[in-house]
Design an enzyme around this catalytic site. Sequence first.
Site, PDB file in Angstrom:
ATOM      1  N   ASP A  10     -48.979  14.305  61.535  1.00 15.60           N
ATOM      2  CA  ASP A  10     -47.865  14.132  62.454  1.00 15.60           C
ATOM      3  C   ASP A  10     -46.991  13.050  61.823  1.00 15.60           C
ATOM      4  O   ASP A  10     -47.440  12.340  60.908  1.00 15.60           O
ATOM      5  CB  ASP A  10     -48.395  13.692  63.828  1.00 15.60           C
ATOM      6  CG  ASP A  10     -47.275  13.449  64.833  1.00 15.60           C
ATOM      7  OD1 ASP A  10     -46.270  14.180  64.787  1.00 15.60           O
ATOM      8  OD2 ASP A  10     -47.399  12.521  65.645  1.00 15.60           O
ATOM      9  N   LEU A  11     -45.772  12.904  62.285  1.00 12.80           N
ATOM     10  CA  LEU A  11     -44.868  11.911  61.697  1.00 12.80           C
ATOM     11  C   LEU A  11     -44.786  10.637  62.537  1.00 12.80           C
ATOM     12  O   LEU A  11     -45.203   9.559  62.111  1.00 12.80           O
ATOM     13  CB  LEU A  11     -43.474  12.524  61.531  1.00 12.80           C
ATOM     14  CG  LEU A  11     -42.387  11.636  60.922  1.00 12.80           C
ATOM     15  CD1 LEU A  11     -42.769  11.189  59.517  1.00 12.80           C
ATOM     16  CD2 LEU A  11     -41.052  12.386  60.900  1.00 12.80           C
ATOM     17  N   ASP A  12     -44.285  10.782  63.761  1.00  8.23           N
ATOM     18  CA  ASP A  12     -44.100   9.617  64.630  1.00  8.23           C
ATOM     19  C   ASP A  12     -45.446   9.045  65.054  1.00  8.23           C
ATOM     20  O   ASP A  12     -46.280   9.749  65.619  1.00  8.23           O
ATOM     21  CB  ASP A  12     -43.311  10.004  65.888  1.00  8.23           C
ATOM     22  CG  ASP A  12     -41.904  10.486  65.554  1.00  8.23           C
ATOM     23  OD1 ASP A  12     -41.442  10.175  64.445  1.00  8.23           O
ATOM     24  OD2 ASP A  12     -41.293  11.167  66.388  1.00  8.23           O
ATOM     25  N   TRP A  26     -34.114   7.697  75.059  1.00  9.08           N
ATOM     26  CA  TRP A  26     -34.364   8.291  76.385  1.00  9.08           C
ATOM     27  C   TRP A  26     -34.004   7.308  77.495  1.00  9.08           C
ATOM     28  O   TRP A  26     -33.458   7.704  78.533  1.00  9.08           O
ATOM     29  CB  TRP A  26     -35.838   8.693  76.523  1.00  9.08           C
ATOM     30  CG  TRP A  26     -36.212   9.967  75.852  1.00  9.08           C
ATOM     31  CD1 TRP A  26     -37.181  10.151  74.918  1.00  9.08           C
ATOM     32  CD2 TRP A  26     -35.654  11.279  76.088  1.00  9.08           C
ATOM     33  NE1 TRP A  26     -37.257  11.476  74.541  1.00  9.08           N
ATOM     34  CE2 TRP A  26     -36.334  12.191  75.251  1.00  9.08           C
ATOM     35  CE3 TRP A  26     -34.636  11.754  76.913  1.00  9.08           C
ATOM     36  CZ2 TRP A  26     -36.035  13.548  75.215  1.00  9.08           C
ATOM     37  CZ3 TRP A  26     -34.340  13.109  76.890  1.00  9.08           C
ATOM     38  CH2 TRP A  26     -35.026  13.990  76.054  1.00  9.08           C
ATOM     39  N   ARG A  50     -38.230  18.130  72.788  1.00  8.85           N
ATOM     40  CA  ARG A  50     -37.136  17.383  73.415  1.00  8.85           C
ATOM     41  C   ARG A  50     -36.828  17.887  74.826  1.00  8.85           C
ATOM     42  O   ARG A  50     -36.704  17.109  75.767  1.00  8.85           O
ATOM     43  CB  ARG A  50     -35.893  17.478  72.527  1.00  8.85           C
ATOM     44  CG  ARG A  50     -34.827  16.444  72.851  1.00  8.85           C
ATOM     45  CD  ARG A  50     -33.614  16.651  71.978  1.00  8.85           C
ATOM     46  NE  ARG A  50     -33.983  16.701  70.563  1.00  8.85           N
ATOM     47  CZ  ARG A  50     -33.301  17.365  69.639  1.00  8.85           C
ATOM     48  NH1 ARG A  50     -32.239  18.070  69.975  1.00  8.85           N
ATOM     49  NH2 ARG A  50     -33.677  17.353  68.388  1.00  8.85           N
ATOM     50  N   SER A  53     -39.576  17.029  77.154  1.00 12.49           N
ATOM     51  CA  SER A  53     -39.502  15.597  77.455  1.00 12.49           C
ATOM     52  C   SER A  53     -38.465  15.339  78.544  1.00 12.49           C
ATOM     53  O   SER A  53     -38.700  14.566  79.482  1.00 12.49           O
ATOM     54  CB  SER A  53     -39.134  14.797  76.198  1.00 12.49           C
ATOM     55  OG  SER A  53     -40.156  14.879  75.236  1.00 12.49           O
ATOM     56  N   SER A 115     -44.358  17.857  62.490  1.00 15.89           N
ATOM     57  CA  SER A 115     -43.726  17.082  63.559  1.00 15.89           C
ATOM     58  C   SER A 115     -42.833  17.986  64.392  1.00 15.89           C
ATOM     59  O   SER A 115     -42.098  18.817  63.847  1.00 15.89           O
ATOM     60  CB  SER A 115     -42.878  15.952  62.959  1.00 15.89           C
ATOM     61  OG  SER A 115     -42.084  15.341  63.951  1.00 15.89           O
ATOM     62  N   VAL A 116     -42.876  17.810  65.716  1.00 17.23           N
ATOM     63  CA  VAL A 116     -42.001  18.596  66.589  1.00 17.23           C
ATOM     64  C   VAL A 116     -40.573  18.056  66.566  1.00 17.23           C
ATOM     65  O   VAL A 116     -39.667  18.664  67.124  1.00 17.23           O
ATOM     66  CB  VAL A 116     -42.509  18.627  68.054  1.00 17.23           C
ATOM     67  CG1 VAL A 116     -43.824  19.358  68.148  1.00 17.23           C
ATOM     68  CG2 VAL A 116     -42.628  17.220  68.627  1.00 17.23           C
ATOM     69  N   LYS A 118     -36.964  17.511  65.481  1.00 20.63           N
ATOM     70  CA  LYS A 118     -35.966  18.236  64.682  1.00 20.63           C
ATOM     71  C   LYS A 118     -35.256  17.289  63.709  1.00 20.63           C
ATOM     72  O   LYS A 118     -34.444  17.714  62.904  1.00 20.63           O
ATOM     73  CB  LYS A 118     -34.973  18.945  65.600  1.00 20.63           C
ATOM     74  CG  LYS A 118     -35.612  20.116  66.354  1.00 20.63           C
ATOM     75  CD  LYS A 118     -34.603  20.855  67.207  1.00 20.63           C
ATOM     76  CE  LYS A 118     -35.179  22.159  67.756  1.00 20.63           C
ATOM     77  NZ  LYS A 118     -36.310  21.952  68.669  1.00 20.63           N
TER      78      LYS A 118
END
Length: 216
Positions: A10-12, A26, A50, A53, A115-116, A118
């Site tokens: 994953d990235l974040d 956010w 996104r 979220s 990663s989700v 974009k």
Amino acid sequence: MARYRGVIFDLDGVITDTARYHYLAWKKLADELGIYFDEVINERLKGVSRLESLEIILEKSDKKYSQEEKEYYANKKNEYYKEMIKRITPQDLLPGVERFIEELKKRGIKTAIASVSKNAFTVVENLKIKDKFDYIVDANEIKHGKPDPEIFLNAAKHLGISPEKCIGIEDSAAGITAIKRAGMYAVGVGNPETVKEADLILKDLSETDKILELLG
């Protein structure tokens, strides 16, 4: 022959911490809409798309929003976020990341980012690590967000490795579930309570000796 031949990140929260920028973006949007938003609610956003979220944030609103409005506000949040991530540099790599990736390369282990976000390509470019990965999933091609396993299965497919020969690394509960559903070995980093379903839990990627042992 090594049991595992691929590592999917994953990235974040794993490679870099852009979570703070997501939160601030956010928060800015929620404040503009007059909706209560805090760090606790933000925890529920980790690993989800996104629009999903935004749906979570709108739970606190009395107003009903059309799909068109939701897409507008999701894009608005993204514009705030994109401005914020321009500040990211290689100094923002989390502890142990570079050393671990180099060690994987030495061992001939293939690597990917799932990663989700974009904006993953922008973040990876700013971190100057794009050339260190064999594949980066394009989130625009993913129909189902985590905890659906689609993104991890996509990464394994493009690496040319069967899922059971892959290790997935995540910092979110949804991400760990996605890895497990993909049939991969799950490594959780960060808050032990958040990633309690993982097969192996690490503080961060400075503790990767345990993963390297799995690779033989």
